[in-house]
Design a protein around this motif. Structure first.
Motif, short mmCIF file in Angstrom:
data_model
loop_
_atom_site.label_atom_id
_atom_site.label_comp_id
_atom_site.label_asym_id
_atom_site.label_seq_id
_atom_site.Cartn_x
_atom_site.Cartn_y
_atom_site.Cartn_z
N LEU A 79 -4.08 -20.68 -32.88
CA LEU A 79 -4.38 -19.80 -34.01
C LEU A 79 -3.62 -20.17 -35.27
N ASN A 80 -2.45 -20.74 -35.14
CA ASN A 80 -1.64 -21.04 -36.32
C ASN A 80 -2.27 -22.11 -37.20
N TYR A 81 -3.33 -22.77 -36.72
CA TYR A 81 -4.02 -23.77 -37.53
C TYR A 81 -4.95 -23.14 -38.55
N ASN A 82 -5.12 -21.82 -38.51
CA ASN A 82 -5.95 -21.13 -39.48
C ASN A 82 -5.13 -20.81 -40.72
N LEU A 83 -5.72 -21.03 -41.91
CA LEU A 83 -5.00 -20.84 -43.17
C LEU A 83 -4.46 -19.44 -43.33
N ASN A 84 -5.24 -18.42 -42.96
CA ASN A 84 -4.87 -17.03 -43.22
C ASN A 84 -4.25 -16.33 -42.01
N ILE A 85 -3.85 -17.12 -41.00
CA ILE A 85 -3.22 -16.54 -39.81
C ILE A 85 -1.84 -17.17 -39.62
N THR A 86 -0.86 -16.33 -39.32
CA THR A 86 0.48 -16.79 -38.98
C THR A 86 0.88 -16.18 -37.64
N ILE A 87 1.45 -17.00 -36.77
CA ILE A 87 1.96 -16.51 -35.49
C ILE A 87 3.43 -16.14 -35.66
N THR A 88 3.77 -14.90 -35.32
CA THR A 88 5.14 -14.41 -35.46
C THR A 88 5.78 -14.29 -34.09
N PRO A 89 6.72 -15.18 -33.75
CA PRO A 89 7.35 -15.13 -32.42
C PRO A 89 8.59 -14.23 -32.42
N ASP A 90 8.92 -13.73 -31.25
CA ASP A 90 10.13 -12.95 -31.03
C ASP A 90 10.89 -13.60 -29.88
N ALA A 91 12.02 -14.23 -30.20
CA ALA A 91 12.75 -14.99 -29.19
C ALA A 91 13.33 -14.09 -28.10
N SER A 92 13.68 -12.85 -28.44
CA SER A 92 14.33 -11.98 -27.46
C SER A 92 13.36 -11.48 -26.40
N THR A 93 12.12 -11.18 -26.80
CA THR A 93 11.13 -10.66 -25.85
C THR A 93 10.18 -11.74 -25.35
N GLY A 94 10.10 -12.87 -26.05
CA GLY A 94 9.16 -13.92 -25.68
C GLY A 94 7.76 -13.67 -26.19
N ARG A 95 7.53 -12.56 -26.91
CA ARG A 95 6.21 -12.22 -27.40
C ARG A 95 5.92 -12.94 -28.72
N SER A 96 4.64 -13.28 -28.93
CA SER A 96 4.19 -13.84 -30.20
C SER A 96 2.95 -13.07 -30.63
N THR A 97 2.97 -12.52 -31.83
CA THR A 97 1.86 -11.71 -32.31
C THR A 97 1.23 -12.34 -33.55
N VAL A 98 0.05 -11.85 -33.90
CA VAL A 98 -0.74 -12.41 -34.99
C VAL A 98 -0.47 -11.66 -36.29
N LEU A 118 14.27 -16.64 -35.98
CA LEU A 118 13.80 -17.75 -35.16
C LEU A 118 12.28 -17.89 -35.29
N PHE A 119 11.83 -19.12 -35.55
CA PHE A 119 10.39 -19.37 -35.67
C PHE A 119 9.90 -20.48 -34.75
N GLY A 120 10.76 -21.42 -34.36
CA GLY A 120 10.28 -22.54 -33.57
C GLY A 120 11.30 -23.03 -32.58
N ASN A 121 10.84 -23.92 -31.69
CA ASN A 121 11.70 -24.52 -30.66
C ASN A 121 12.21 -25.89 -31.06
N GLY A 122 12.02 -26.26 -32.33
CA GLY A 122 12.38 -27.60 -32.72
C GLY A 122 11.24 -28.57 -32.44
N ARG A 123 11.42 -29.82 -32.83
CA ARG A 123 10.40 -30.85 -32.66
C ARG A 123 10.18 -31.11 -31.17
N SER A 124 8.91 -30.98 -30.73
CA SER A 124 8.57 -31.12 -29.32
C SER A 124 7.47 -32.16 -29.14
N TYR A 125 7.43 -32.76 -27.95
CA TYR A 125 6.42 -33.77 -27.64
C TYR A 125 5.70 -33.37 -26.35
N PHE A 126 4.40 -33.70 -26.28
CA PHE A 126 3.64 -33.29 -25.11
C PHE A 126 2.73 -34.42 -24.63
#
Length: 721
Positions: free
Chosen positions: A79-98, A703-711
Motif C-alpha cells: 500500500l505504501n506505493y500509493n501516492l496518497n497512502i502512508t503506512i504508519t507503524p507502531d513498534a511497541s504493538t507491531g501494528r501498522s495502520t493506513v 520509529l518508521f522503518g527497520n533500516g535497509r533490508s534485502y529479500f
C-alpha cells in the motif's frame, strides 16, 4: 537533506530508477482496452450495467503481477506505493495502520471480498494491515473519496477491497503453489532466528467449469528489529551484581503470524456463490527491559529474571457471497459473514540464564468480538430507461464483546456490550445528457448507541470526451465511534480508563474532485494524467481526554472535542511505452487540527509536499522485470504527548526507496530479489508545533522503518490437468 535536494533526487530517480508501479502503470492498458473487467466485480458494489464505484470514484487496481514484482507478503508491503497512502507503524504493538489523504485508519474502510474485516478495535477500520496476507489475493481495489452512502460509516477517505482468487486460468484442473521468502531486517539476519522468514502453500482444484476449491496456509516469522538492543537472553552482570542498562529486548517486537484458508466457488445456473473460511493467529512478544536480580540462596549467585508478555490474536472468518440476475438485467448481490476474534494476554517470569519460563503471572482473554454481518443490494432497477436508474440496499451489523486490557495489565472486571447497526441506502443515476450525470444518494442508519443518523452525498460526472472526464463527490464527513471508544473498560486500584457510551458520530463536509485524461503515445503506448483535489471539514472529532471521576481520580476517556480540516491537491502521471513504464506524482496537502482540551492546540494549516516516482523496464527475452519506486513524504501532523495531555505536533519529512528484480528461471520457477528502505530510514523526528505563548520545543523520534533490508523469494507453480 533539504526539500530542494529531496525534490531533485526524486526527479532524477525517475530516470535512473527501475520500477513498475502496478496501480499507475500496468492497469493503464487494461483500462483502455477493457474497462468491463472492473464492471464485472460485484464485491465492491459494481454491477455490469450501473457500475457505481467506477462511475463515481477514482479506482486503482493492484493485481497479482504487481504484488509479485515487489515480493509483497502482506498489505503493508504494497500500500505504501500509493501516492496518497502512508503506512504508519507502531513498534511497541507491531501494528501498522493506513493513513489516506491525511486521515488515519479510522476513516479508511478495509474489506475482504466486499465484507468489512474484524479487528482489535472494531469492524473495517483501524485495521492492522500487516495481518492481511496477500498469497490468496487476486487484486487490491483502492477506491478514493467519501463513500459513506455505499459502504457505511467510517468510509470517509476511501475503501480498500481485497479480492480473493477464484478458479484457475487456462484448462488446468490442479495447481500447486509454493513459495519461500527470506528477508533481512536492517543488517540483521540468520537462517532460523534474526530476519523475516516466510513460507506459503496453496493447492487449487477446478472440478469443472462450475465448481472449484482451494486450501492453503502461510507463515510469516518476523524476529523483530534489534537496532543495538541485545535480545531476550541478554543480561549485564558484573562482580555478581546486576547492571540494568536497558539494552535487553528489541527495538521492534518480534511476531509470528499463521494464516490458513479454504475457498469454494460454485455456479448454479446464472447465480455465483463464493465461500471463504479463514483462520488467523498472531503472537507478539514484548521483552521487559528492566531485569530483576535475585540471589540464588544455594549458590549465592545472581539469578536474573524479567517480566515478559505475549499478545495473541485469534480470528475466524466465515464469508459468503451470492450474486446473479434478479429479473432480466436487474442484478442482486448478497453478503453474509460471521467473524470471531479474540485477543489473549500472557505475562510470565522469564529466567534469563536458564532461558526458560519460571511461572505465569497472567493468562487471560483480554478482548473478544463476535460479529454478525449482512449486506444486500439490487442494481440496475430500471434497466430500460436511458436517463434514470437506481440502486437500493440494506446493511446489518451486530457486534458483541469486550475489551479489558490497558497499559500491559489485565482487569478482571469484564463488561460485555453489544453494538448494532441497521442501515438502508439508495443511489439514483440521473443522466441529464450523454455527458452529464448526477448521483444523489442517502443512507439511513440506526445505531443502538447513538440512534438515527443520515449519511448523504451528491456526486456528478462530466465526460468532455471518451477519455477526458471529471468526477465530483460532495457529501457528509460521517464517522461513527468504534467499539473501543464506546465500551473500553479498565478499572482497578491504579487505573480508570473507560469508553464513553454517550459519544456522538463525527460529521461535517467532504469534497473530492478528480479530473483525468488519457493519451495514446505511438501505437502501443498510453499516457494517463489526473488532477485531484479534496477537502474534509470534520466537526466534533473524537479524542482522548482526561477528566475526574466520582472519587476525584483521573478518568481517561473519549469525548467529541476536536475539529480537523484537510485541504489537498495532487497531480498523478503514468506512461507505458514499449518496454518502459514510468510514473510521477505530487501532492500538496494542508492539515489543521484543534484540541479544545489542550492549551497547546494549533489551528493553523501545516502544509506538506509529497512526491512519488516510479520507473520500470522489462526484458522479454530474459523474462525479467527490473523495478524501483521512490516516495518523498513531507511533514505531517501528529498528536504527541504534552504536559497536560496530547498536543498537535509534526513529524519531519523523509524519503523511502525500494528496488527489485524478478525473473523466470523456468516456466514454473520464479525468483525475486531486491532491497527495501534503501535510504536506511529508522526514526523520524516528531516535535511540537509552536503555538504562541504555549510553544514547546520538545522533540522525540518516531520509529518508521527497520533500516535497509534485502529479500529473496522463490516461487514455484505446478499446473496439472
Amino acid at each position: 537533506m533539504s526539500l530542494n535536494n529531496q525534490i531533485t533526487a526524486t526527479i532524477i530517480s525517475c530516470f535512473i530508477g527501475i520500477y513498475v508501479n502496478s496501480q499507475q502503470v500496468d492497469s493503464l492498458e487494461q483500462e483502455s482496452m477493457a474497462i468491463k473487467q472492473l464492471n464485472e466485480v460485484v464485491v465492491t458494489g459494481e454491477s455490469k450495467v450501473m457500475s457505481l464505484s467506477k462511475k463515481l470514484f477514482a479506482v486503482g487496481v493492484v493485481d497479482q503481477k504487481d504484488i509479485a514484482k515487489v515480493a509483497g507478503n502482506n498489505l503493508a508491503d504494497i500500500l505504501n506505493y500509493n501516492l496518497n497512502i502512508t503506512i504508519t507503524p507502531d513498534a511497541s504493538t507491531g501494528r501498522s495502520t493506513v493513513n489516506m489523504f491525511g486521515l488515519d485508519g479510522q476513516y479508511v474502510k478495509i474489506l475482504i471480498d466486499g465484507i468489512p474485516m474484524a479487528s482489535d478495535n472494531g469492524l473495517g477500520n483501524n485495521i492492522d494491515v500487516t495481518q492481511i496476507n496477500l498469497e490468496d489475493v487476486d487484486r487490491i481495489e483502492i477506491v478514493e473519496g467519501s463513500m459513506g452512502v455505499l459502504y457505511g460509516d467510517n468510509a470517509l477517505a476511501g475503501v480498500i477491497n481485497i479480492v480473493t482468487k477464484r478458479g484457475l486460468e487456462g484448462d488446468y484442473s490442479w495447481q500447486v503453489q509454493l513459495s519461500v521468502q527470506e528477508e533481512t531486517v536492517g543488517e540483521e539476519y540468520s537462517l532460523f532466528a534474526e530476519g523475516r522468514h516466510i513460507q506459503n502453500l496453496k493447492v487449487s482444484n477446478q472440478v469443472n467449469n462450475k465448481l472449484g476449491y482451494s486450501i492453503g496456509a502461510s507463515r510469516n516469522d518476523y524476529a523483530g528489529f534489534y537496532n543495538n538492543f541485545r535480545g531476550k537472553d541478554y543480561v549485564n552482570i558484573q562482580d555478581n551484581t546486576l547492571i540494568n542498562d536497558g539494552l535487553r529486548g528489541t527495538e521492534w517486537n518480534p511476531k509470528e503470524q499463521l494464516t490458513a484458508f479454504g475457498n469454494l466457488t460454485a455456479t448454479v445456473g446464472k447465480h455465483n456463490i463464493f465461500f471463504k473460511l479463514q483462520y488467523f493467529d498472531e503472537q507478539v512478544t514484548v521483552y521487559d527491559r528492566n531485569i530483576t536480580g535475585r540471589l540464588n540462596p544455594s549458590t549465592g549467585l545472581v539469578n536474573p529474571t524479567a517480566l515478559d508478555e505475549i499478545f495473541e490474536t485469534d480470528r475466524w472468518v466465515n464469508n459468503l457471497t451470492v450474486s446473479g440476475p434478479l429479473k432480466g438485467q436487474t442484478n442482486y448481490n448478497l453478503f453474509f459473514s460471521y467473524q470471531d476474534q479474540k485477543r489473549y494476554y500472557q505475562q510470565y517470569v522469564y529466567n534469563i540464564l536458564q532461558q526458560g519460563i519460571e511461572s505465569f503471572i497472567a493468562d487471560d482473554l483480554s478482548q473478544s468480538s463476535k460479529i454478525w454481518y449482512s449486506k444486500g443490494f439490487v442494481s440496475n432497477i430500471v434497466p430500460k430507461s436511458e436517463s434514470f436508474n437506481a440502486q437500493l440496499g440494506y446493511e446489518f451489523t451486530r457486534q458483541t464483546g469486550f475489551d479489558a486490557i490497558a497499559t500491559g495489565e489485565y482487569s478482571n472486571d469484564v463488561v460485555e456490550n453489544t453494538l448494532e447497526n441497521y442501515d438502508f441506502f439508495g443511489v439514483l443515476d440521473l443522466n441529464l445528457t450523454n455527458k452529464l450525470s448526477f448521483y444523489p444518494g442517502a443512507r439511513f442508519t440506526n445505531n443502538s448507541q447513538f440512534g438515527n443518523q443520515l449519511i448523504w452525498s451528491l456526486s456528478s460526472t462530466y465526460d468532455f470526451t471518451d477519455t477526458f472526464k471529471l468526477k465530483a463527490v460532495f457529501g457528509s464527513a460521517f464517522r461513527a465511534p468504534n467499539f473501543e471508544e464506546l465500551f473500553f473498560y479498565f478499572v482497578d486500584a491504579n487505573h480508570n480508563v473507560q469508553g464513553n457510551p454517550n459519544l456522538q458520530p463525527e460529521d461535517g463536509i467532504s469534497v473530492f474532485l478528480n479530473l483525468e485524461n488519457k493519451y495514446k503515445t505511438g501505437e502501443s503506448g498510453l499516457l494517463k494524467s489526473a488532477i485531484k483535489s479534496y477537502y474534509f471539514d470534520i466537526q466534533d472529532k473524537i479524542a482522548s481526554v482526561v477528566t475526574a471521576d466520582d472519587n476525584d481520580r483521573s478518568l481517561f476517556t473519549f469525548a467529541n472535542v476536536d475539529y480537523s480540516k484537510i485541504l489537498g491537491f495532487s497531480w498523478e502521471n503514468s506512461i507505458k511505452l514499449d518496454r518502459w513504464q514510468a510514473g510521477l506524482g505530487a501532492t500538496y496537502m494542508g492539515e489543521s487540527t484543534a484540541i479544545d482540551s489542550s492549551a497547546d492546540s494549533n489551528s493553523d494549516y501545516l502544509w506538506s509536499f509529497n512526491i512519488q516516482t516510479t520507473l520500470g523496464y522489462t526484458i522479454p527475452s530474459w523474462k525479467t522485470t527490473l523495478s524501483t519506486q521512490l516516495k518523498y513524504t513531507g511533514r505531517t501532523q501528529v498528536l504527541v504527548p504534552g504536559d497536560s495531555g496530547p498536543v498537535v505536533g509534526q513529524t519531519d519529512d523523509f524519503t523511502w526507496m525500494d528496488a527489485s528484480i524478478r525473473t523466470s528461471i523456468t516456466k514454473d520457477l520464479d525468483i525475486t530479489l531486491g532491497a527495501r528502505n534503501i535510504f536506511d530510514i529508522v526514526t523520524v523526528n516528531a516535535s511540537n508545533v509552536p503555538s504562541g505563548a504555549h510553544a514547546s520545543n520538545s522533540s522525540a523520534s518516531r520509529l518508521f522503518g527497520n533500516g535497509r533490508s534485502y529479500f529473496l523469494k522463490l516461487s514455484y507453480n505446478l499446473n496439472l490437468n
